[in-house]
Scaffold this motif. Structure first.
Motif, short mmCIF file in Angstrom:
data_model
loop_
_atom_site.label_atom_id
_atom_site.label_comp_id
_atom_site.label_asym_id
_atom_site.label_seq_id
_atom_site.Cartn_x
_atom_site.Cartn_y
_atom_site.Cartn_z
N ARG A 1 38.95 -67.67 -30.15
CA ARG A 1 38.65 -67.46 -28.88
C ARG A 1 39.96 -67.24 -28.91
N LEU A 2 40.31 -66.06 -28.12
CA LEU A 2 41.68 -66.22 -27.59
C LEU A 2 41.68 -65.97 -26.05
N LEU A 3 43.64 -66.69 -26.16
CA LEU A 3 43.85 -66.81 -24.65
C LEU A 3 44.89 -66.25 -24.12
N PRO A 4 45.23 -66.17 -23.19
CA PRO A 4 46.27 -65.13 -22.46
C PRO A 4 47.67 -65.69 -23.17
N GLY A 5 48.23 -64.49 -23.78
CA GLY A 5 49.29 -64.81 -25.02
C GLY A 5 48.94 -64.76 -26.22
N ASP A 6 47.77 -64.78 -26.48
CA ASP A 6 47.35 -65.06 -28.34
C ASP A 6 47.60 -63.41 -28.56
N VAL A 7 47.86 -63.23 -30.01
CA VAL A 7 48.39 -62.58 -30.10
C VAL A 7 47.08 -61.64 -31.79
N ALA A 8 45.94 -61.20 -32.20
CA ALA A 8 45.17 -60.76 -33.24
C ALA A 8 45.65 -60.26 -34.69
N ILE A 9 46.17 -60.77 -35.46
CA ILE A 9 46.03 -58.77 -36.80
C ILE A 9 44.25 -59.05 -37.55
N MET A 10 43.91 -57.42 -37.37
CA MET A 10 43.17 -57.43 -37.88
C MET A 10 43.79 -56.14 -39.54
N ARG A 11 42.87 -57.07 -40.35
CA ARG A 11 43.37 -56.43 -42.01
C ARG A 11 41.99 -55.56 -42.03
N GLY A 12 42.23 -53.65 -42.62
CA GLY A 12 41.22 -52.85 -42.49
C GLY A 12 41.11 -52.37 -43.56
N PRO A 13 40.05 -52.35 -44.20
CA PRO A 13 39.11 -51.63 -42.44
C PRO A 13 37.88 -52.20 -42.82
N ALA A 14 37.27 -53.44 -42.61
CA ALA A 14 36.14 -54.09 -42.23
C ALA A 14 36.18 -53.85 -40.98
N PRO A 15 34.78 -53.79 -40.58
CA PRO A 15 34.78 -53.80 -39.11
C PRO A 15 35.14 -55.76 -38.67
N TYR A 16 34.56 -55.11 -37.12
CA TYR A 16 34.90 -56.60 -36.42
C TYR A 16 35.03 -56.09 -34.85
N THR A 17 34.13 -57.41 -34.68
CA THR A 17 34.35 -57.33 -33.09
C THR A 17 34.71 -58.38 -31.89
N PHE A 18 35.12 -57.36 -30.70
CA PHE A 18 35.88 -58.58 -29.60
C PHE A 18 34.77 -58.78 -28.35
N ALA A 19 34.22 -59.49 -28.16
CA ALA A 19 33.53 -60.19 -26.68
C ALA A 19 34.22 -61.07 -26.20
N ASP A 20 33.31 -60.77 -24.91
CA ASP A 20 33.76 -62.28 -23.78
C ASP A 20 33.28 -63.23 -24.17
N GLU A 21 32.10 -63.03 -24.95
CA GLU A 21 30.84 -64.42 -25.65
C GLU A 21 30.47 -64.20 -27.40
N PRO A 22 30.96 -64.79 -28.32
CA PRO A 22 29.98 -64.34 -29.30
C PRO A 22 28.87 -64.40 -28.94
N SER A 23 27.90 -64.41 -28.31
CA SER A 23 26.47 -64.02 -28.16
C SER A 23 26.18 -63.24 -27.72
N THR A 24 27.25 -62.08 -27.02
CA THR A 24 27.25 -60.72 -26.52
C THR A 24 26.83 -59.79 -26.85
N PRO A 25 25.54 -58.86 -26.88
CA PRO A 25 25.16 -58.08 -27.97
C PRO A 25 26.12 -57.04 -27.43
N VAL A 26 25.63 -55.96 -28.71
CA VAL A 26 27.06 -55.20 -28.85
C VAL A 26 26.92 -54.28 -27.64
N GLN A 27 27.95 -53.33 -26.85
CA GLN A 27 28.21 -52.41 -26.03
C GLN A 27 28.03 -51.13 -26.89
#
Length: 314
Positions: free
Chosen positions: A58-84
């Motif tokens: 979970r990210l809060l305001p001011g948090d920074v995430a770094i993702m190393r590719g090329p593997a895919p990843y998902t951002f969502a409001d909740e982990p259970s939300t279906p991909v749109q």
């Protein structure tokens, strides 16, 4: 120069993909654009980042995430939300079934989103398309996902500056954004490597050693110098055997083997410049001739500098 600086000194952000996303719940975006490195700063609301393998964070305001590719990843409001939305290389946006996504709203310069902006999570997104070998040296040490929380970072105006600049359309704006992105990446990585869970690579930890740290900086700063273990030991004020043993213990390989790797990584990086001759590259990294560089390059990497350059241009 240290190896962390080497991440951006060679291939650094050049017309990087930089975007502000404004997404109101429920939302879920699958990212499979194969970018080798992405950085996301959450400036408002909350979000979850879900790696392809591993636990959601979970990210809060001011948090920074770094993702190393090329593997895919998902951002969502909740982990259970279906991909749109699915982000492909380009970038190209589609539905999960592959249809072109037409309902994404353009909200202004470098800004897109869906739904009610007053309820939205806001993220600043930057993507690198790096291919230099020095970058790979660092990228290989990174986890697929790392998150630096806002309370772990020193007070910095960078996220605020990027927020202010990302929607501007002024002369030289892309250069300003590229440099802000570079600074945010480097400061975030520096903060990350200082954290105990980071498992920082041996060469990074060794930079703090009073003997090996200065030795590494000498090698990084001037790889073309005809260094020997004796010369490095004299500069460090220790015996040759003592330096060799301490260097190997802390870095994981002898000093001359490390120097060879650094020289060839630097050479590979320089070969991305189309107007640079192989002879010039050889001179910059400490080889007496193009043929000497070619011999070392082929021995360590299995191809000649010319073959390597052609493969990167393909």
């Amino acid at each position: 120069m240290d190896a962390l600086s080497g991440l951006l000194v060679g291939p650094r952000a050049r017309s990087a993909f930089i975007l502000r996303s404004v997404l109101s719940p429920p939302w879920s975006v699958r990212v499979q654009d194969q970018a080798p490195l992405s950085i996301v700063a959450l400036t408002r609301g909350t979000a979850w980042v879900i790696p392809n393998d591993g636990d959601a964070v979970r990210l809060l305001p001011g948090d920074v995430a770094i993702m190393r590719g090329p593997a895919p990843y998902t951002f969502a409001d909740e982990p259970s939300t279906p991909v749109q939305v699915v982000i492909h290389p380009g970038p190209r946006r589609t539905t999960p079934t592959g249809e072109h996504l037409s309902e994404v709203i353009d909200l202004g310069p470098r800004t897109w989103g869906t739904g009610d902006p007053d309820r939205a999570a806001v993220m600043l997104i930057g993507k690198y398309q790096m291919s230099g070998e020095i970058s790979h040296r660092l990228l290989r040490t990174l986890q697929p996902l790392l998150v630096v929380p806002h309370d772990a970072q020193p007070s910095s105006p960078l996220i605020g500056m990027l927020t202010e600049e990302i929607t501007k359309e002024e002369a030289g704006q892309q250069v300003v954004l590229d440099r802000l992105l570079d600074l945010l990446l480097v400061t975030t990585l520096r903060t990350w490597f200082a954290r105990p869970e980071a498992e920082a690579p041996a060469w990074y930890r060794a930079l703090a050693d009073p003997v090996i740290g200065p030795t590494l900086r000498l090698l990084h700063k001037d790889p073309a110098h005809p260094w020997t273990v004796a010369a490095l030991a004299a500069r460090a004020g220790v015996s040759r055997a003592g330096l060799a043993r301490r260097f190997t213990d802390l870095v994981g390989e002898p000093p001359m083997a490390y120097l060879t790797g650094w020289r060839l990584d630097t050479a590979a990086d320089l070969l991305h410049e189309p107007d640079t001759t192989i002879a010039a590259v050889a001179s910059q990294v400490g080889y007496a001739s193009a043929s000497a560089l070619s011999t070392a390059f082929k021995r360590e990497r299995g191809s000649s500098p010319q073959q390597y350059r052609r493969s990167r241009e393909a």
